[in-house]
Write a protein that holds these residues in place. Structure first.
Motif, PDB file in Angstrom:
ATOM      1  N   PRO A  90      52.687  66.768  23.312  1.00  0.00           N
ATOM      2  CA  PRO A  90      51.243  66.770  23.605  1.00  0.00           C
ATOM      3  C   PRO A  90      50.561  65.438  23.294  1.00  0.00           C
ATOM      4  O   PRO A  90      49.629  65.040  23.984  1.00  0.00           O
ATOM      5  CB  PRO A  90      50.698  67.878  22.696  1.00  0.00           C
ATOM      6  CG  PRO A  90      51.874  68.772  22.444  1.00  0.00           C
ATOM      7  CD  PRO A  90      53.082  67.874  22.437  1.00  0.00           C
ATOM      8  N   ASP A  91      51.056  64.720  22.292  1.00  0.00           N
ATOM      9  CA  ASP A  91      50.430  63.450  21.906  1.00  0.00           C
ATOM     10  C   ASP A  91      51.220  62.226  22.394  1.00  0.00           C
ATOM     11  O   ASP A  91      51.155  61.154  21.799  1.00  0.00           O
ATOM     12  CB  ASP A  91      50.253  63.386  20.391  1.00  0.00           C
ATOM     13  CG  ASP A  91      51.583  63.496  19.651  1.00  0.00           C
ATOM     14  OD1 ASP A  91      52.601  63.859  20.279  1.00  0.00           O
ATOM     15  OD2 ASP A  91      51.600  63.225  18.444  1.00  0.00           O
ATOM     16  N   VAL A  92      51.920  62.379  23.524  1.00  0.00           N
ATOM     17  CA  VAL A  92      52.729  61.291  24.071  1.00  0.00           C
ATOM     18  C   VAL A  92      51.880  60.031  24.280  1.00  0.00           C
ATOM     19  O   VAL A  92      50.700  60.104  24.624  1.00  0.00           O
ATOM     20  CB  VAL A  92      53.401  61.723  25.400  1.00  0.00           C
ATOM     21  CG1 VAL A  92      52.378  61.970  26.500  1.00  0.00           C
ATOM     22  CG2 VAL A  92      54.411  60.685  25.856  1.00  0.00           C
ATOM     23  N   LYS A  93      52.484  58.888  24.047  1.00  0.00           N
ATOM     24  CA  LYS A  93      51.866  57.598  24.330  1.00  0.00           C
ATOM     25  C   LYS A  93      52.837  56.831  25.218  1.00  0.00           C
ATOM     26  O   LYS A  93      53.992  56.636  24.853  1.00  0.00           O
ATOM     27  CB  LYS A  93      51.590  56.825  23.049  1.00  0.00           C
ATOM     28  CG  LYS A  93      50.599  57.514  22.156  1.00  0.00           C
ATOM     29  CD  LYS A  93      49.995  56.573  21.163  1.00  0.00           C
ATOM     30  CE  LYS A  93      49.055  57.263  20.210  1.00  0.00           C
ATOM     31  NZ  LYS A  93      48.014  58.032  20.776  1.00  0.00           N
ATOM     32  N   ILE A  94      52.356  56.414  26.393  1.00  0.00           N
ATOM     33  CA  ILE A  94      53.191  55.703  27.352  1.00  0.00           C
ATOM     34  C   ILE A  94      52.548  54.349  27.602  1.00  0.00           C
ATOM     35  O   ILE A  94      51.358  54.271  27.901  1.00  0.00           O
ATOM     36  CB  ILE A  94      53.317  56.484  28.674  1.00  0.00           C
ATOM     37  CG1 ILE A  94      53.916  57.866  28.407  1.00  0.00           C
ATOM     38  CG2 ILE A  94      54.161  55.703  29.678  1.00  0.00           C
ATOM     39  CD1 ILE A  94      53.928  58.776  29.606  1.00  0.00           C
ATOM     40  N   SER A  95      53.344  53.294  27.485  1.00  0.00           N
ATOM     41  CA  SER A  95      52.853  51.936  27.711  1.00  0.00           C
ATOM     42  C   SER A  95      53.518  51.345  28.941  1.00  0.00           C
ATOM     43  O   SER A  95      54.734  51.451  29.098  1.00  0.00           O
ATOM     44  CB  SER A  95      53.160  51.037  26.509  1.00  0.00           C
ATOM     45  OG  SER A  95      52.492  51.494  25.374  1.00  0.00           O
ATOM     46  N   PHE A  96      52.729  50.725  29.786  1.00  0.00           N
ATOM     47  CA  PHE A  96      53.224  50.000  30.948  1.00  0.00           C
ATOM     48  C   PHE A  96      52.885  48.537  30.705  1.00  0.00           C
ATOM     49  O   PHE A  96      51.736  48.193  30.449  1.00  0.00           O
ATOM     50  CB  PHE A  96      52.557  50.489  32.232  1.00  0.00           C
ATOM     51  CG  PHE A  96      52.896  51.900  32.580  1.00  0.00           C
ATOM     52  CD1 PHE A  96      53.983  52.197  33.377  1.00  0.00           C
ATOM     53  CD2 PHE A  96      52.126  52.945  32.085  1.00  0.00           C
ATOM     54  CE1 PHE A  96      54.297  53.503  33.684  1.00  0.00           C
ATOM     55  CE2 PHE A  96      52.434  54.260  32.399  1.00  0.00           C
ATOM     56  CZ  PHE A  96      53.528  54.539  33.202  1.00  0.00           C
ATOM     57  N   ASP A  97      53.894  47.690  30.782  1.00  0.00           N
ATOM     58  CA  ASP A  97      53.699  46.290  30.453  1.00  0.00           C
ATOM     59  C   ASP A  97      54.482  45.435  31.434  1.00  0.00           C
ATOM     60  O   ASP A  97      55.679  45.627  31.608  1.00  0.00           O
ATOM     61  CB  ASP A  97      54.186  46.045  29.026  1.00  0.00           C
ATOM     62  CG  ASP A  97      53.784  44.699  28.489  1.00  0.00           C
ATOM     63  OD1 ASP A  97      54.385  44.276  27.504  1.00  0.00           O
ATOM     64  OD2 ASP A  97      52.876  44.065  29.048  1.00  0.00           O
ATOM     65  N   SER A  98      53.804  44.520  32.096  1.00  0.00           N
ATOM     66  CA  SER A  98      54.463  43.594  33.013  1.00  0.00           C
ATOM     67  C   SER A  98      53.704  42.277  32.970  1.00  0.00           C
ATOM     68  O   SER A  98      52.643  42.188  32.348  1.00  0.00           O
ATOM     69  CB  SER A  98      54.473  44.170  34.429  1.00  0.00           C
ATOM     70  OG  SER A  98      53.288  43.839  35.120  1.00  0.00           O
ATOM     71  N   PRO A  99      54.186  41.265  33.638  1.00  0.00           N
ATOM     72  CA  PRO A  99      53.444  40.005  33.670  1.00  0.00           C
ATOM     73  C   PRO A  99      52.076  40.116  34.347  1.00  0.00           C
ATOM     74  O   PRO A  99      51.190  39.318  34.084  1.00  0.00           O
ATOM     75  CB  PRO A  99      54.361  39.069  34.467  1.00  0.00           C
ATOM     76  CG  PRO A  99      55.722  39.648  34.305  1.00  0.00           C
ATOM     77  CD  PRO A  99      55.515  41.128  34.223  1.00  0.00           C
ATOM     78  N   THR A 100      51.884  41.130  35.201  1.00  0.00           N
ATOM     79  CA  THR A 100      50.625  41.240  35.943  1.00  0.00           C
ATOM     80  C   THR A 100      49.703  42.355  35.476  1.00  0.00           C
ATOM     81  O   THR A 100      48.547  42.397  35.886  1.00  0.00           O
ATOM     82  CB  THR A 100      50.908  41.428  37.443  1.00  0.00           C
ATOM     83  OG1 THR A 100      51.724  42.592  37.614  1.00  0.00           O
ATOM     84  CG2 THR A 100      51.611  40.210  38.021  1.00  0.00           C
ATOM     85  N   TYR A 101      50.171  43.276  34.661  1.00  0.00           N
ATOM     86  CA  TYR A 101      49.311  44.351  34.170  1.00  0.00           C
ATOM     87  C   TYR A 101      49.841  44.894  32.856  1.00  0.00           C
ATOM     88  O   TYR A 101      50.992  44.710  32.508  1.00  0.00           O
ATOM     89  CB  TYR A 101      49.189  45.485  35.190  1.00  0.00           C
ATOM     90  CG  TYR A 101      50.509  46.161  35.508  1.00  0.00           C
ATOM     91  CD1 TYR A 101      50.996  47.182  34.713  1.00  0.00           C
ATOM     92  CD2 TYR A 101      51.260  45.769  36.599  1.00  0.00           C
ATOM     93  CE1 TYR A 101      52.204  47.786  34.981  1.00  0.00           C
ATOM     94  CE2 TYR A 101      52.470  46.378  36.888  1.00  0.00           C
ATOM     95  CZ  TYR A 101      52.936  47.385  36.077  1.00  0.00           C
ATOM     96  OH  TYR A 101      54.128  47.979  36.347  1.00  0.00           O
ATOM     97  N   GLN A 102      48.941  45.560  32.154  1.00  0.00           N
ATOM     98  CA  GLN A 102      49.307  46.222  30.905  1.00  0.00           C
ATOM     99  C   GLN A 102      48.305  47.345  30.672  1.00  0.00           C
ATOM    100  O   GLN A 102      47.098  47.121  30.704  1.00  0.00           O
ATOM    101  CB  GLN A 102      49.259  45.235  29.750  1.00  0.00           C
ATOM    102  CG  GLN A 102      49.679  45.844  28.436  1.00  0.00           C
ATOM    103  CD  GLN A 102      49.689  44.799  27.318  1.00  0.00           C
ATOM    104  OE1 GLN A 102      49.186  43.698  27.466  1.00  0.00           O
ATOM    105  NE2 GLN A 102      50.275  45.172  26.198  1.00  0.00           N
ATOM    106  N   PHE A 103      48.792  48.564  30.501  1.00  0.00           N
ATOM    107  CA  PHE A 103      47.906  49.664  30.155  1.00  0.00           C
ATOM    108  C   PHE A 103      48.686  50.758  29.461  1.00  0.00           C
ATOM    109  O   PHE A 103      49.911  50.760  29.469  1.00  0.00           O
ATOM    110  CB  PHE A 103      47.149  50.198  31.381  1.00  0.00           C
ATOM    111  CG  PHE A 103      48.004  50.837  32.424  1.00  0.00           C
ATOM    112  CD1 PHE A 103      48.184  52.205  32.462  1.00  0.00           C
ATOM    113  CD2 PHE A 103      48.612  50.072  33.404  1.00  0.00           C
ATOM    114  CE1 PHE A 103      48.961  52.802  33.433  1.00  0.00           C
ATOM    115  CE2 PHE A 103      49.389  50.663  34.390  1.00  0.00           C
ATOM    116  CZ  PHE A 103      49.559  52.026  34.403  1.00  0.00           C
TER     117      PHE A 103
END
Length: 89
Positions: free
Chosen positions: A35-48
């Motif tokens: 329920p408290d999952v945290k997912i990170s997306f990280d690339s040279p052009t975006y991060q969220f």
């Protein structure tokens, strides 16, 4: 000592996650996330980041499409995805 049972369980969880992504199966993905999952997306052009299972499922719901395909590569616990638009886009 290595816990071979735990290693196998992790491999199976990873395989179910990739199956959920590859088949756009939101209900399967929902069963895999805490329920408290945290997912990170990280690339040279975006991060969220996504916070919580509902935000994660909504992200996937709004980004799964039949007009694109993705190339997925996973290594050392990280997943890399490259999205390629079809000619119609």
């Amino acid at each position: 000592m290595l816990d071979l049972v735990a290693i196998e369980q992790i491999k199976q969880l990873k395989a179910r996650y990739f199956r959920g992504i590859d088949t756009c199966n939101l209900e399967l993905l929902r069963t895999l996330f805490a329920p408290d999952v945290k997912i990170s997306f990280d690339s040279p052009t975006y991060q969220f980041e996504l916070d919580g299972v509902e935000q994660a499922i909504e992200f996937y719901r709004s980004n799964f499409t039949n007009r694109r395909f993705g190339l997925r590569f996973a290594a050392q616990g990280k997943q890399f995805v490259s999205r390629v638009p079809f000619a119609a886009e």
